[in-house]
Design a protein around this motif. Structure first.
Motif, mmCIF file in Angstrom:
data_model
loop_
_atom_site.group_PDB
_atom_site.id
_atom_site.type_symbol
_atom_site.label_atom_id
_atom_site.label_comp_id
_atom_site.label_asym_id
_atom_site.label_seq_id
_atom_site.Cartn_x
_atom_site.Cartn_y
_atom_site.Cartn_z
ATOM 1 N N VAL A 77 35.102 31.437 36.420
ATOM 2 C CA VAL A 77 36.498 31.472 36.873
ATOM 3 C C VAL A 77 36.551 31.585 38.391
ATOM 4 N N THR A 78 35.690 32.420 38.956
ATOM 5 C CA THR A 78 35.651 32.595 40.406
ATOM 6 C C THR A 78 35.267 31.296 41.112
ATOM 7 N N TYR A 79 34.245 30.626 40.617
ATOM 8 C CA TYR A 79 33.818 29.369 41.235
ATOM 9 C C TYR A 79 34.903 28.295 41.128
ATOM 10 N N ARG A 80 35.501 28.169 39.939
ATOM 11 C CA ARG A 80 36.544 27.164 39.765
ATOM 12 C C ARG A 80 37.761 27.498 40.617
ATOM 13 N N GLY A 81 38.079 28.777 40.730
ATOM 14 C CA GLY A 81 39.187 29.178 41.592
ATOM 15 C C GLY A 81 38.944 28.796 43.038
ATOM 16 N N SER A 82 37.724 28.996 43.523
ATOM 17 C CA SER A 82 37.421 28.647 44.916
ATOM 18 C C SER A 82 37.495 27.138 45.138
ATOM 19 N N GLU A 83 37.162 26.366 44.121
ATOM 20 C CA GLU A 83 37.252 24.905 44.230
ATOM 21 C C GLU A 83 38.697 24.427 44.301
ATOM 22 N N ASN A 84 39.618 25.203 43.722
ATOM 23 C CA ASN A 84 41.020 24.804 43.645
ATOM 24 C C ASN A 84 41.930 25.654 44.529
ATOM 25 N N ASP A 85 41.341 26.347 45.493
ATOM 26 C CA ASP A 85 42.091 27.188 46.434
ATOM 27 C C ASP A 85 42.957 28.232 45.717
ATOM 28 N N ILE A 86 42.379 28.870 44.705
ATOM 29 C CA ILE A 86 43.037 29.940 43.969
ATOM 30 C C ILE A 86 42.273 31.227 44.244
ATOM 31 N N GLU A 87 42.984 32.249 44.657
ATOM 32 C CA GLU A 87 42.355 33.551 44.922
ATOM 33 C C GLU A 87 42.041 34.223 43.594
ATOM 34 N N LEU B 44 36.993 38.605 44.419
ATOM 35 C CA LEU B 44 35.815 37.944 43.863
ATOM 36 C C LEU B 44 35.648 36.604 44.556
ATOM 37 N N ASN B 45 34.410 36.325 44.959
ATOM 38 C CA ASN B 45 34.110 35.078 45.645
ATOM 39 C C ASN B 45 32.713 34.620 45.238
ATOM 40 N N ARG B 46 32.317 33.479 45.751
ATOM 41 C CA ARG B 46 30.999 32.938 45.393
ATOM 42 C C ARG B 46 29.861 33.867 45.803
#
Length: 105
Positions: A25-35, A64-66
């Motif tokens: 979820v964290t990785y996909r969020g970072s790909e889609n500019d979602i915190e 949470l981040n990469r």
């Protein structure tokens, strides 16, 4: 436009694969500019968090981040969002003397 945010709350306990889900979820969020944030201390975070108080935010919310989720899928137990540490009351699980067989419908 307001940036989207996902909050991950877990109720504690050992759930196989939960850290892999948090990482995904964290990785996909970072790909889609979602915190993506983790909510510490389970449901207490939702009932006691004061967003205007920086101390409360740091106590209950962890970004949470990469970088901080890169290796969480390599260990057991929820990484950072569990309600409380699990302390088993018994040293071993009871042995089940007989197993039941269930017929499928």
């Amino acid at each position: 436009m307001v940036r989207k945010r996902i909050g991950i709350l877990t109720g504690g306990g050992d759930v196989p694969g939960l850290n892999a889900v948090i990482k995904s979820v964290t990785y996909r969020g970072s790909e889609n500019d979602i915190e993506v944030v983790g909510l510490r201390r389970g449901w207490e975070a939702l009932t006691h968090l004061n967003l205007e108080d920086p101390t409360s935010r740091s106590h209950y919310i962890i970004p949470l981040n990469r970088e901080n989720t890169r290796t969480i899928d390599r260990r057991g137990g929820p990484c950072c969002t569990q309600a409380a540490p699990i302390r088993p009351k018994c040293k071993s699980c009871p042995i089940i003397s007989s197993a039941r067989t269930f017929q499928s419908p």
